[in-house]
Design an enzyme around this catalytic site. Structure first.
Site, mmCIF file in Angstrom:
data_model
loop_
_atom_site.group_PDB
_atom_site.id
_atom_site.type_symbol
_atom_site.label_atom_id
_atom_site.label_comp_id
_atom_site.label_asym_id
_atom_site.label_seq_id
_atom_site.Cartn_x
_atom_site.Cartn_y
_atom_site.Cartn_z
ATOM 1 N N TYR A 20 -2.273 6.887 -7.878
ATOM 2 C CA TYR A 20 -3.844 7.162 -7.977
ATOM 3 C C TYR A 20 -3.996 7.785 -8.939
ATOM 4 C CZ TYR A 20 -8.051 9.074 -5.968
ATOM 5 O OH TYR A 20 -9.375 9.138 -5.458
ATOM 6 N N ASP A 80 0.920 -1.280 -0.053
ATOM 7 C CA ASP A 80 -0.012 0.115 -0.062
ATOM 8 C C ASP A 80 0.965 1.357 0.099
ATOM 9 O OD1 ASP A 80 -1.700 2.025 0.513
ATOM 10 O OD2 ASP A 80 -2.699 1.209 2.198
ATOM 11 N N LEU A 81 0.582 2.017 -1.110
ATOM 12 C CA LEU A 81 1.644 3.223 -1.230
ATOM 13 C C LEU A 81 1.227 4.177 -0.077
ATOM 14 C CD1 LEU A 81 2.524 4.252 -4.905
ATOM 15 C CD2 LEU A 81 3.793 3.135 -3.195
ATOM 16 N N THR A 134 3.806 12.484 -15.114
ATOM 17 C CA THR A 134 2.559 12.817 -16.086
ATOM 18 C C THR A 134 2.901 14.248 -16.831
ATOM 19 O OG1 THR A 134 0.382 13.026 -16.061
ATOM 20 C CG2 THR A 134 1.257 13.623 -13.838
ATOM 21 N N ASP A 135 2.214 14.146 -17.697
ATOM 22 C CA ASP A 135 2.136 15.555 -18.455
ATOM 23 C C ASP A 135 1.392 16.565 -17.931
ATOM 24 O OD1 ASP A 135 0.169 13.700 -19.203
ATOM 25 O OD2 ASP A 135 -0.263 14.898 -20.903
ATOM 26 N N TYR A 189 7.267 6.769 -12.658
ATOM 27 C CA TYR A 189 6.482 7.272 -13.648
ATOM 28 C C TYR A 189 5.731 8.575 -13.363
ATOM 29 C CZ TYR A 189 7.534 2.842 -15.840
ATOM 30 O OH TYR A 189 8.437 1.781 -16.359
ATOM 31 N N TYR A 223 -4.667 15.556 -8.959
ATOM 32 C CA TYR A 223 -3.794 14.585 -9.536
ATOM 33 C C TYR A 223 -2.405 15.067 -9.919
ATOM 34 C CZ TYR A 223 -1.890 11.090 -13.093
ATOM 35 O OH TYR A 223 -1.073 10.133 -13.496
ATOM 36 N N LYS A 243 1.189 14.510 -8.152
ATOM 37 C CA LYS A 243 2.425 13.785 -9.076
ATOM 38 C C LYS A 243 3.581 14.701 -8.842
ATOM 39 C CE LYS A 243 2.271 10.313 -11.164
ATOM 40 N NZ LYS A 243 2.500 8.988 -10.844
ATOM 41 N N TRP A 263 -1.165 10.212 -21.769
ATOM 42 C CA TRP A 263 -2.163 9.417 -22.474
ATOM 43 C C TRP A 263 -1.658 8.076 -22.527
ATOM 44 C CZ3 TRP A 263 -4.437 13.080 -26.810
ATOM 45 C CH2 TRP A 263 -5.143 13.917 -26.143
HETATM 46 N N1 LIG Z 1 -2.919 6.639 -17.586
HETATM 47 C C1 LIG Z 1 -2.499 7.485 -17.953
HETATM 48 O O1 LIG Z 1 -3.018 8.312 -19.051
HETATM 49 C C2 LIG Z 1 -1.223 8.104 -17.468
HETATM 50 C C3 LIG Z 1 -0.873 9.377 -18.049
HETATM 51 C C4 LIG Z 1 0.551 10.052 -17.721
HETATM 52 C C5 LIG Z 1 1.287 9.239 -16.633
HETATM 53 N N2 LIG Z 1 0.601 8.141 -16.108
HETATM 54 C C6 LIG Z 1 1.432 7.454 -14.938
HETATM 55 O O2 LIG Z 1 1.918 6.276 -15.377
HETATM 56 C C7 LIG Z 1 1.941 5.394 -14.221
HETATM 57 C C8 LIG Z 1 1.046 4.214 -14.494
HETATM 58 O O3 LIG Z 1 -0.240 4.466 -14.884
HETATM 59 P P1 LIG Z 1 -1.219 3.340 -15.281
HETATM 60 O O4 LIG Z 1 -2.113 3.717 -16.425
HETATM 61 O O5 LIG Z 1 -0.641 2.028 -15.635
HETATM 62 O O6 LIG Z 1 -2.134 3.230 -13.873
HETATM 63 P P2 LIG Z 1 -3.233 2.280 -13.460
HETATM 64 O O7 LIG Z 1 -3.729 1.386 -14.650
HETATM 65 O O8 LIG Z 1 -4.243 3.118 -13.020
HETATM 66 O O9 LIG Z 1 -2.623 1.482 -12.260
HETATM 67 C C9 LIG Z 1 -2.125 1.862 -11.058
HETATM 68 C C10 LIG Z 1 -1.978 1.018 -10.309
HETATM 69 O O10 LIG Z 1 -1.615 1.336 -8.881
HETATM 70 C C11 LIG Z 1 -2.521 0.677 -7.797
HETATM 71 N N3 LIG Z 1 -2.830 1.237 -6.703
HETATM 72 C C12 LIG Z 1 -3.700 2.201 -6.656
HETATM 73 N N4 LIG Z 1 -3.779 2.558 -5.206
HETATM 74 C C13 LIG Z 1 -2.712 1.968 -4.509
HETATM 75 C C14 LIG Z 1 -2.123 1.866 -3.279
HETATM 76 N N5 LIG Z 1 -2.478 2.521 -2.152
HETATM 77 N N6 LIG Z 1 -0.920 1.085 -3.093
HETATM 78 C C15 LIG Z 1 -0.361 0.435 -3.938
HETATM 79 N N7 LIG Z 1 -0.727 0.415 -5.570
HETATM 80 C C16 LIG Z 1 -2.030 1.159 -5.608
HETATM 81 C C17 LIG Z 1 -3.712 0.140 -8.745
HETATM 82 O O11 LIG Z 1 -4.312 -0.750 -7.997
HETATM 83 P P3 LIG Z 1 -5.972 -1.238 -8.180
HETATM 84 O O12 LIG Z 1 -6.035 -1.511 -9.621
HETATM 85 O O13 LIG Z 1 -5.897 -2.128 -7.064
HETATM 86 O O14 LIG Z 1 -6.494 0.162 -7.826
HETATM 87 C C18 LIG Z 1 -3.125 0.021 -10.134
HETATM 88 O O15 LIG Z 1 -2.470 -1.482 -10.113
HETATM 89 C C19 LIG Z 1 1.616 6.260 -12.871
HETATM 90 O O16 LIG Z 1 2.352 6.691 -12.165
HETATM 91 C C20 LIG Z 1 0.764 7.257 -13.798
HETATM 92 O O17 LIG Z 1 0.548 8.311 -12.843
HETATM 93 C C21 LIG Z 1 -0.491 7.618 -16.391
#
Ligand SMILES: NC(=O)c1ccc[n+]([C@@H]2O[C@H](COP(=O)([O-])OP(=O)(O)OC[C@H]3O[C@@H](n4cnc5c(N)ncnc54)[C@H](OP(=O)(O)O)[C@@H]3O)[C@@H](O)[C@H]2O)c1
Length: 292
Positions: free
Chosen positions: A61, A36-37, A101-102, A99, A125, A129, A150
């Site tokens: 998150y 748990d982060l 984000t933009d 990781y 958010y 970040k 994205w």
């Molecule tokens: N998605 C985008 O468009 C985007 C864009 C820019 C940057 N990013 C960054 O890229 C990275 C990966 O993103 P993603 O899209 O792969 O995210 P994601 O699919 O939403 O996955 C996030 C993961 O974090 C877990 N999580 C949530 N709360 C937690 C907690 N308290 N302790 C431990 N784990 C927890 C989630 O678990 P559950 O499934 O159980 O909730 C899930 O496995 C992140 O750092 C994000 O900020 C994402």
């Protein structure tokens, strides 16, 4: 053999990292609730007990709208937890990959953002970040913060899956054409991460320590969400299932959301390419690879 502690295995990037990083060594992959982060003491204990050479944090998150009503939880997960991981990584000379984000930018620059551009997140958010980036930088050590944009995967509910789903349910799709960025394949991001970790020489900590910092790392090029949806529909290998007849451009103001989003948040990835000699392929190609 290197020991890798991967936090976040069920998310878009985390799942793909399991595939790409497993061949690199002994991989310990954990997701919530096993880790748990928002539990700093638990994170410290985990790192001290496992003593990895590399920590990869793919957890976050990521619910941008919900973060507006849960800012403290978002802060704990996106800012405090990553800072703790970076501190613990430094204490044991482990490389820390994270990781970001933009959405740390406000989207008003008018041209692609470089790493040193002024940040000004518009929503909780993005703010949390950014605080995470700052906590990791303050901890120091051999950290890599890969800012991306994205992110999509075919595995679960991102934009690509949503457009494919809508195309089978609705005759008319309206998608905003005033939000512009670079679609990034979670699979390609995970592959690039593994390639980075594989290319470093024996002394990983020194190698990454010399290159520690923030890097922009996203699908090459840029498009609006409308253009992205258009290409998704064109490349869909199962077009015969389409119910959709028309794709129409819309404005963000027509779809109000709790969190404000930056309008033009394209990331310039030249620093990453010059430092590591990798380039991200054009976003359309990443999409084609993901869809077929
Ligand atoms: N998605 C985008 O468009 C985007 C864009 C820019 C940057 N990013 C960054 O890229 C990275 C990966 O993103 P993603 O899209 O792969 O995210 P994601 O699919 O939403 O996955 C996030 C993961 O974090 C877990 N999580 C949530 N709360 C937690 C907690 N308290 N302790 C431990 N784990 C927890 C989630 O678990 P559950 O499934 O159980 O909730 C899930 O496995 C992140 O750092 C994000 O900020 C994402």
């Amino acid at each position: 053999m290197k020991k890798i502690l991967q936090i976040g295995t069920n998310g878009q990037v985390g799942w793909e990292l399991l595939r790409t990083c497993s061949p690199l060594g002994e991989l310990i992959g954990l997701d919530y609730p096993a880790v748990d982060l928002s539990d700093s003491a638990g994170l410290r204990e985990l790192v001290r007990n496992t003593k990895p050479d590399i920590i990869i944090n793919a957890s976050a998150y990521t619910n941008v709208d919900k973060a507006e009503i849960e800012p403290e939880l978002a802060r704990a997960i996106n800012a405090i937890g990553p800072g703790v991981l970076a501190e613990e990584a430094k204490k044991i000379n482990a490389v820390f990959v994270h990781y970001s984000t933009d959405y740390v930018f406000d989207g008003t620059k008018g041209s692609p953002y470089i790493e040193t551009d002024v940040t000004n997140p518009l929503n909780v958010y993005g703010k949390t970040k950014l605080e995470g980036e700052q906590a990791i930088q303050a901890a120091g050590g051999a950290y890599l913060i890969l800012r991306t944009s994205w992110v999509y995967s075919m595995r679960q509910g991102g934009f690509v899956s949503k457009v494919l789903q809508w195309s089978r349910q609705q005759e008319v799709l309206r998608v905003v054409d005033d939000q512009i960025s670079g679609p990034t394949s979670a699979r390609l991001l995970a592959e690039v991460t593994a390639l980075l970790l594989a290319r470093a020489d024996e002394d990983l900590y020194r190698w990454f320590g010399e290159r520690a910092g923030i890097y922009h790392c996203a699908g090459d090029g840029a498009c609006s969400r409308y253009e992205w949806a258009k290409v998704i529909l064109e490349l869909d290998p199962n077009k015969s299932e389409h119910k959709v007849r028309q794709l129409l451009p819309a404005k963000s103001s027509q779809f109000p959301t709790p969190a404000e989003r930056p309008l033009v948040s394209v990331l310039e990835c030249v620093k990453f390419e010059r430092t590591f000699y990798y380039n991200f392929p054009p976003w359309e190609y990443g999409l084609q690879l993901a869809l077929h």
